[in-house]
Scaffold this motif. Structure first.
Motif, PDB file in Angstrom:
ATOM      1  N   UNK A   1       0.800  -1.213   0.000  1.00 36.40           N
ATOM      2  CA  UNK A   1       0.000   0.000   0.000  1.00 36.40           C
ATOM      3  C   UNK A   1       0.842   1.276   0.000  1.00 36.40           C
ATOM      4  N   UNK A   2       2.163   1.143   0.037  1.00 40.72           N
ATOM      5  CA  UNK A   2       2.998   2.337   0.004  1.00 40.72           C
ATOM      6  C   UNK A   2       2.925   3.039  -1.348  1.00 40.72           C
ATOM      7  N   UNK A   3       2.504   2.317  -2.396  1.00 38.53           N
ATOM      8  CA  UNK A   3       2.397   2.931  -3.716  1.00 38.53           C
ATOM      9  C   UNK A   3       1.262   3.948  -3.767  1.00 38.53           C
ATOM     10  N   UNK A   4       0.342   3.898  -2.806  1.00 42.60           N
ATOM     11  CA  UNK A   4      -0.787   4.818  -2.790  1.00 42.60           C
ATOM     12  C   UNK A   4      -0.538   6.020  -1.885  1.00 42.60           C
ATOM     13  N   UNK A   5       0.653   6.098  -1.287  1.00 42.18           N
ATOM     14  CA  UNK A   5       1.019   7.256  -0.482  1.00 42.18           C
ATOM     15  C   UNK A   5       1.576   8.342  -1.393  1.00 42.18           C
ATOM     16  N   UNK A   6       1.199   9.580  -1.121  1.00 44.12           N
ATOM     17  CA  UNK A   6       1.673  10.685  -1.951  1.00 44.12           C
ATOM     18  C   UNK A   6       3.172  10.882  -1.738  1.00 44.12           C
TER      19      UNK A   6
ATOM     20  N   UNK B   1      -7.085  -2.614  -9.051  1.00 40.96           N
ATOM     21  CA  UNK B   1      -6.294  -2.971 -10.232  1.00 40.96           C
ATOM     22  C   UNK B   1      -4.803  -2.829  -9.992  1.00 40.96           C
ATOM     23  N   UNK B   2      -4.402  -1.741  -9.351  1.00 36.09           N
ATOM     24  CA  UNK B   2      -2.979  -1.537  -9.070  1.00 36.09           C
ATOM     25  C   UNK B   2      -2.447  -2.607  -8.116  1.00 36.09           C
ATOM     26  N   UNK B   3      -3.226  -2.952  -7.095  1.00 37.27           N
ATOM     27  CA  UNK B   3      -2.792  -3.978  -6.153  1.00 37.27           C
ATOM     28  C   UNK B   3      -2.660  -5.334  -6.840  1.00 37.27           C
ATOM     29  N   UNK B   4      -3.614  -5.667  -7.695  1.00 36.74           N
ATOM     30  CA  UNK B   4      -3.562  -6.952  -8.388  1.00 36.74           C
ATOM     31  C   UNK B   4      -2.360  -7.025  -9.312  1.00 36.74           C
ATOM     32  N   UNK B   5      -2.068  -5.936 -10.019  1.00 38.75           N
ATOM     33  CA  UNK B   5      -0.889  -5.917 -10.890  1.00 38.75           C
ATOM     34  C   UNK B   5       0.386  -6.102 -10.074  1.00 38.75           C
ATOM     35  N   UNK B   6       0.473  -5.441  -8.930  1.00 35.46           N
ATOM     36  CA  UNK B   6       1.679  -5.564  -8.108  1.00 35.46           C
ATOM     37  C   UNK B   6       1.818  -6.972  -7.540  1.00 35.46           C
ATOM     38  N   UNK B   7       0.714  -7.585  -7.111  1.00 35.55           N
ATOM     39  CA  UNK B   7       0.775  -8.943  -6.573  1.00 35.55           C
ATOM     40  C   UNK B   7       1.222  -9.935  -7.640  1.00 35.55           C
TER      41      UNK B   7
ATOM     42  N   UNK C   1      -9.307  13.263 -15.746  1.00 37.25           N
ATOM     43  CA  UNK C   1      -9.315  11.969 -15.060  1.00 37.25           C
ATOM     44  C   UNK C   1      -8.698  10.880 -15.925  1.00 37.25           C
ATOM     45  N   UNK C   2      -8.995  10.914 -17.213  1.00 35.69           N
ATOM     46  CA  UNK C   2      -8.436   9.915 -18.121  1.00 35.69           C
ATOM     47  C   UNK C   2      -6.916  10.000 -18.160  1.00 35.69           C
ATOM     48  N   UNK C   3      -6.389  11.206 -18.204  1.00 38.62           N
ATOM     49  CA  UNK C   3      -4.934  11.386 -18.240  1.00 38.62           C
ATOM     50  C   UNK C   3      -4.301  10.914 -16.940  1.00 38.62           C
ATOM     51  N   UNK C   4      -4.910  11.260 -15.806  1.00 41.98           N
ATOM     52  CA  UNK C   4      -4.369  10.836 -14.511  1.00 41.98           C
ATOM     53  C   UNK C   4      -4.375   9.315 -14.391  1.00 41.98           C
ATOM     54  N   UNK C   5      -5.469   8.688 -14.803  1.00 44.43           N
ATOM     55  CA  UNK C   5      -5.571   7.234 -14.671  1.00 44.43           C
ATOM     56  C   UNK C   5      -4.550   6.514 -15.545  1.00 44.43           C
ATOM     57  N   UNK C   6      -4.359   6.992 -16.766  1.00 48.64           N
ATOM     58  CA  UNK C   6      -3.427   6.322 -17.672  1.00 48.64           C
ATOM     59  C   UNK C   6      -1.979   6.607 -17.308  1.00 48.64           C
ATOM     60  N   UNK C   7      -1.680   7.846 -16.927  1.00 53.94           N
ATOM     61  CA  UNK C   7      -0.301   8.167 -16.545  1.00 53.94           C
ATOM     62  C   UNK C   7       0.118   7.417 -15.285  1.00 53.94           C
ATOM     63  N   UNK C   8      -0.864   7.106 -14.423  1.00 53.24           N
ATOM     64  CA  UNK C   8      -0.542   6.364 -13.208  1.00 53.24           C
ATOM     65  C   UNK C   8      -0.150   4.920 -13.459  1.00 53.24           C
ATOM     66  N   UNK C   9      -0.388   4.406 -14.667  1.00 54.39           N
ATOM     67  CA  UNK C   9       0.005   3.037 -14.990  1.00 54.39           C
ATOM     68  C   UNK C   9       1.462   2.929 -15.408  1.00 54.39           C
ATOM     69  N   UNK C  10       2.103   4.056 -15.678  1.00 53.04           N
ATOM     70  CA  UNK C  10       3.513   4.029 -16.056  1.00 53.04           C
ATOM     71  C   UNK C  10       4.378   3.711 -14.840  1.00 53.04           C
ATOM     72  N   UNK C  11       5.536   3.068 -15.050  1.00 54.19           N
ATOM     73  CA  UNK C  11       6.417   2.766 -13.914  1.00 54.19           C
ATOM     74  C   UNK C  11       6.933   4.042 -13.234  1.00 54.19           C
ATOM     75  N   UNK C  12       7.116   3.945 -11.937  1.00 52.27           N
ATOM     76  CA  UNK C  12       7.683   5.034 -11.117  1.00 52.27           C
ATOM     77  C   UNK C  12       6.817   6.295 -11.185  1.00 52.27           C
ATOM     78  N   UNK C  13       5.518   6.109 -11.301  1.00 54.76           N
ATOM     79  CA  UNK C  13       4.604   7.245 -11.300  1.00 54.76           C
ATOM     80  C   UNK C  13       3.630   7.082 -10.138  1.00 54.76           C
ATOM     81  N   UNK C  14       2.826   8.097  -9.939  1.00 54.01           N
ATOM     82  CA  UNK C  14       1.859   8.110  -8.844  1.00 54.01           C
ATOM     83  C   UNK C  14       0.491   8.432  -9.415  1.00 54.01           C
ATOM     84  N   UNK C  15      -0.533   7.732  -8.944  1.00 56.28           N
ATOM     85  CA  UNK C  15      -1.898   7.927  -9.432  1.00 56.28           C
ATOM     86  C   UNK C  15      -2.702   8.714  -8.406  1.00 56.28           C
ATOM     87  N   UNK C  16      -2.925   9.999  -8.618  1.00 58.32           N
ATOM     88  CA  UNK C  16      -3.680  10.782  -7.627  1.00 58.32           C
ATOM     89  C   UNK C  16      -5.112  10.311  -7.449  1.00 58.32           C
TER      90      UNK C  16
END
Length: 227
Positions: free
Chosen positions: A6-11, A168-174, A80-95
């Motif tokens: 869950x650290x990936x969801x911390x700002x 989705x992010x948690x499942x990808x990381x697992x 919202x679309x830009x934020x959601x898609x950019x958050x899928x890139x490595x080493x990025x953060x999804x607000x």
């Protein structure tokens, strides 16, 4: 283990500056800039075509009184679309995995639609709280239920967006952790798991686009009820 997941969801912060501010500013750079030339490039043409298509799709069933909201809701969907898609890139953060941000977007816009309905057509807006033909003994109960349903709408908007992206992010990381863990022990199973990870990533891209569309579509439906 839970903290690592869950650290990936911390700002994240850099030199004490919250990087969520940078993440929120980046999508605005992707908006098509005004252009006075007769012939535009392919990127601007594609962006303009997509914005017109989305705007027509959302606002075609809405009365003409709600059309002034077109610019705001179309900009919100692209944001919202830009934020959601950019958050899928490595080493990025999804607000948009932050419930506070999603509620900060949902509550003011929902409240604006309700206030517009109460100002322009108060009788019709209040009539939504009581379905036509309700038996007299059920009137107080239904009014309470419909009122709760009305006030739970912005919460449902924010929680839906947050929950879908977080899951989705948690499942990808697992799955990616499983691929890495069994790579040397079971290479065949690891390769199959990696293929599942690719499919899951494609699914998450679709979810990111769909959730941005659903968020704005529901707001447009609330607007349609009050215009």
């Amino acid at each position: 283990m839970t903290l690592n997941l869950f650290s990936q969801f911390m700002s994240p912060t850099l030199l004490g500056i919250p990087l969520i501010i940078v993440a929120l500013l980046v999508p605005w750079l992707m908006f098509p800039a005004p252009n006075t030339s007769w012939i535009t490039n392919r990127l601007t043409t594609t962006q303009t075509w997509l914005m017109k298509l989305l705007t027509k799709q959302i606002f075609s069933p809405i009365s003409i009184n709600g059309h002034p909201w077109a610019l705001m809701l179309t900009s919100l969907m692209i944001f919202l679309l830009s934020l959601n898609l950019l958050g899928l890139l490595p080493y990025t953060f999804t607000p948009t995995t932050q419930l506070s941000l999603n509620l900060g977007l949902a509550i003011p816009l929902w409240l604006a639609t309700v206030l517009i309905g109460l100002r322009n057509q108060p009788t019709t807006a209040l009539a939504h709280l009581l379905p036509e033909g309700t038996p007299a003994p059920l009137i107080p109960t239904l009014i309470v239920i419909e009122t709760i349903s009305l006030f739970i709408r912005p919460l449902a908007l924010g929680v839906r967006l947050t929950a879908n992206l977080t899951a989705g992010h948690l499942l990808i990381q697992l799955v990616s952790m499983a691929v890495q863990a069994i790579f040397f022990t079971y290479p065949t199973i690891s390769a199959l798991t990696f293929f599942v990870l690719l499919l899951l990533t494609l699914l998450e891209v679709a979810v990111a686009m769909i959730q941005a569309y659903v968020f704005v579509l529901l707001l447009s439906l609330y607007l349609q009820e009050n215009t």
